[in-house]
Design an enzyme around this catalytic site. Structure first.
Site, PDB file in Angstrom:
ATOM      1  CG  LEU A  92      10.493  22.697  30.768  1.00  0.00           C
ATOM      2  CD1 LEU A  92       9.549  22.534  29.852  1.00  0.00           C
ATOM      3  CD2 LEU A  92      11.991  22.929  30.136  1.00  0.00           C
ATOM      4  N   PRO A  93      11.311  26.023  33.373  1.00  0.00           N
ATOM      5  CG  PRO A  93      12.921  27.481  32.814  1.00  0.00           C
ATOM      6  CD  PRO A  93      12.288  26.410  32.301  1.00  0.00           C
ATOM      7  CB  THR A 121       6.548  26.047  40.306  1.00  0.00           C
ATOM      8  OG1 THR A 121       7.141  25.245  40.893  1.00  0.00           O
ATOM      9  CG2 THR A 121       5.502  26.562  41.138  1.00  0.00           C
ATOM     10  CE  LYS A 196       6.806  24.435  44.405  1.00  0.00           C
ATOM     11  NZ  LYS A 196       7.945  24.210  45.291  1.00  0.00           N
ATOM     12  CE  LYS A 271       8.183  29.738  38.793  1.00  0.00           C
ATOM     13  NZ  LYS A 271       8.455  28.350  37.987  1.00  0.00           N
TER      14      LYS A 271
HETATM   15  P1  NAD Z   1      16.729  25.714  36.375  1.00  0.00           P
HETATM   16  O1  NAD Z   1      16.657  26.995  35.411  1.00  0.00           O
HETATM   17  O2  NAD Z   1      17.881  25.117  36.951  1.00  0.00           O
HETATM   18  O3  NAD Z   1      16.503  24.514  34.943  1.00  0.00           O
HETATM   19  C1  NAD Z   1      15.653  24.706  33.991  1.00  0.00           C
HETATM   20  C2  NAD Z   1      16.306  24.039  33.059  1.00  0.00           C
HETATM   21  O4  NAD Z   1      15.455  23.911  31.653  1.00  0.00           O
HETATM   22  C3  NAD Z   1      17.584  24.460  32.376  1.00  0.00           C
HETATM   23  O5  NAD Z   1      18.364  23.546  32.204  1.00  0.00           O
HETATM   24  C4  NAD Z   1      17.068  25.115  31.061  1.00  0.00           C
HETATM   25  O6  NAD Z   1      18.448  25.027  30.163  1.00  0.00           O
HETATM   26  C5  NAD Z   1      16.237  24.208  30.254  1.00  0.00           C
HETATM   27  N1  NAD Z   1      15.183  24.906  29.567  1.00  0.00           N
HETATM   28  C6  NAD Z   1      15.008  26.182  29.409  1.00  0.00           C
HETATM   29  N2  NAD Z   1      14.211  26.288  28.458  1.00  0.00           N
HETATM   30  C7  NAD Z   1      13.869  24.970  27.854  1.00  0.00           C
HETATM   31  C8  NAD Z   1      13.266  24.500  26.743  1.00  0.00           C
HETATM   32  N3  NAD Z   1      12.551  25.180  26.113  1.00  0.00           N
HETATM   33  N4  NAD Z   1      13.205  23.266  26.260  1.00  0.00           N
HETATM   34  C9  NAD Z   1      14.166  22.294  27.290  1.00  0.00           C
HETATM   35  N5  NAD Z   1      15.015  22.835  28.243  1.00  0.00           N
HETATM   36  C10 NAD Z   1      14.547  24.269  28.529  1.00  0.00           C
HETATM   37  O7  NAD Z   1      15.353  25.702  37.134  1.00  0.00           O
HETATM   38  P2  NAD Z   1      15.102  24.471  38.304  1.00  0.00           P
HETATM   39  O8  NAD Z   1      15.649  25.079  39.671  1.00  0.00           O
HETATM   40  O9  NAD Z   1      15.561  23.157  37.873  1.00  0.00           O
HETATM   41  O10 NAD Z   1      13.569  24.670  38.426  1.00  0.00           O
HETATM   42  C11 NAD Z   1      12.768  24.065  37.513  1.00  0.00           C
HETATM   43  C12 NAD Z   1      11.366  24.300  37.733  1.00  0.00           C
HETATM   44  O11 NAD Z   1      11.019  23.520  39.228  1.00  0.00           O
HETATM   45  C13 NAD Z   1      10.750  25.707  38.079  1.00  0.00           C
HETATM   46  O12 NAD Z   1       9.475  25.749  37.590  1.00  0.00           O
HETATM   47  C14 NAD Z   1      10.925  25.666  39.504  1.00  0.00           C
HETATM   48  O13 NAD Z   1       9.945  27.060  40.170  1.00  0.00           O
HETATM   49  C15 NAD Z   1      10.699  24.552  40.022  1.00  0.00           C
HETATM   50  N6  NAD Z   1      11.046  24.179  41.374  1.00  0.00           N
HETATM   51  C16 NAD Z   1      12.548  24.719  41.686  1.00  0.00           C
HETATM   52  C17 NAD Z   1      12.984  24.464  42.939  1.00  0.00           C
HETATM   53  C18 NAD Z   1      14.381  24.646  43.441  1.00  0.00           C
HETATM   54  O14 NAD Z   1      14.789  24.862  44.552  1.00  0.00           O
HETATM   55  N7  NAD Z   1      15.250  25.134  42.461  1.00  0.00           N
HETATM   56  C19 NAD Z   1      12.312  23.575  43.843  1.00  0.00           C
HETATM   57  C20 NAD Z   1      10.928  23.308  43.549  1.00  0.00           C
HETATM   58  C21 NAD Z   1      10.259  23.509  42.225  1.00  0.00           C
END
Ligand code: NAD
Length: 322
Positions: A92-93, A121, A196, A271
């Site tokens: 999740l975000p 994260t 991380k 973030k």
């Molecule tokens: P994203 O925004 O693409 O996905 C987040 C998902 O969570 C979305 O589909 C959204 O609809 C859903 N969501 C939001 N609120 C919700 C809720 N209350 N219940 C259920 N679903 C909900 O983000 P992402 O890129 O997939 O990143 C997710 C996590 O991974 C973050 O914490 C980010 O920091 C971490 N991360 C991302 C990357 C990257 O390259 N994108 C790499 C490593 C770590």
């Protein structure tokens, strides 16, 4: 069909069965997955490919529909999803959404056999608080944030940084191996997030450093590809210079070649730098470069670049259009 082609297809079918059998060692599990975005969507798909039964939830209907088409069961209540799962993975975000999601999922009790794994994260202190709350209810909770970006999620080559006991690490390892190629036990609860955040702070600093050096060299008259070749066989070499160079036309698959679309967003690195800044302040640790990187990325966000890949810092630094 020749004998050679027939025997090759039989060999391929046999080796695919072998790989699937290895990745579901211990049998097919019921796995809950909450958060099916850029990362979570691919990670959940890889668990299905490995033979597990997926129970999923996301507030986005298209995200749920896409997993349903691959065989997952979609839930409207995460508490019910968790009751039916041996493992629940959350992707999740941010802190607030992770906290609220666990509150909703566990408020009315938990299945005591479930292991909750947060791969988002977030702040290591939130990990410690969630671990206390969930273990008080009788289930287990660990942190396992990831590195490797969207390509790593898609190709199941992520690095997982696990915080928890040795027994918990051993219990989750086979499941995480369906989504990643390196699963490291970093220590107690929150240590996965500590690894991380320190890694991503360094990544932000090195991306800014590469952008600054590329810009200077180009203004002095160097060809960007020539200079990148020099860095990449010299002491300045790093992932940001070699694989993910911020100057268009230098690294073949970098987001710089696609107007900085996709990849790892400026919003997310900002973030992560905010989280690193918080834990550094709390532990009285000097992070002068990390703090400066945080301010630079906050400036990019305020200029409307939050949804661009974080290598857009080079474009910003050129300073010919902002
Ligand atoms: P994203 O925004 O693409 O996905 C987040 C998902 O969570 C979305 O589909 C959204 O609809 C859903 N969501 C939001 N609120 C919700 C809720 N209350 N219940 C259920 N679903 C909900 O983000 P992402 O890129 O997939 O990143 C997710 C996590 O991974 C973050 O914490 C980010 O920091 C971490 N991360 C991302 C990357 C990257 O390259 N994108 C790499 C490593 C770590």
């Amino acid at each position: 069909m020749s004998l050679r082609i027939v025997s090759q297809s039989l060999f391929n079918a046999w080796s695919q069965t072998l790989v699937r059998g290895m990745s579901t060692q211990g049998g097919s599990k019921n796995i809950g997955f909450v958060g099916l975005g850029n990362m979570g969507g691919h990670m959940a798909s890889n668990l299905i490919k490995a033979g597990h039964k997926l129970h999923v939830f996301d507030i986005s209907k298209p995200a749920c529909d896409s997993l349903k088409a691959k065989g997952a069961t979609v839930y409207s209540k995460t508490a019910e999803l968790a009751q039916n799962s041996d493992f629940v993975i959350t992707m999740l975000p941010n802190n607030d959404i992770v906290d609220a999601s666990y509150e909703e999922m566990t408020a009315n009790g938990v299945n005591k056999n479930t292991i909750f794994i947060d791969s988002s994260t977030i702040d290591p202190n939130l990990v410690k608080s969630l671990q206390k709350r969930i273990s008080a209810k009788g289930a287990r909770f660990i942190d396992a944030p990831v590195s490797g970006g969207v390509p790593g999620a898609e190709q199941a080559t992520l690095t997982f940084m696990v915080g928890g006991t040795e027994a918990e690490y051993n219990a989750v390892k086979a499941v995480l191996e369906c989504m990643g190629k390196r699963i490291t036990h970093c220590g107690d609860y929150g240590m996965g997030q500590a690894a991380k955040l320190a890694n991503n702070m360094m990544l932000a600093i090195s991306m800014i450093g590469v952008s600054e050096a590329m810009n200077l060299a180009m203004r002095l008259g160097l060809n960007p590809k020539t200079f990148a070749e020099i860095i990449n066989s010299s002491t300045g070499r790093c992932w940001a210079s070699e694989v993910y160079n911020p100057v268009p036309g230098v690294s073949p698959t970098a987001p710089a070649n696609n107007s900085y679309k996709g990849g790892f967003s400026t919003d997310l690195i900002t973030k992560d730098l905010g989280l690193a800044s918080g834990v550094a302040t709390a532990s009285n640790t000097p992070i002068p470069m990390g703090a400066l990187a945080h301010q630079i990325y906050r400036t990019l966000k305020s200029q409307g670049l939050g949804n661009k890949d974080f290598s857009v810092v080079y474009d910003f630094m050129k300073n010919d259009k902002y």
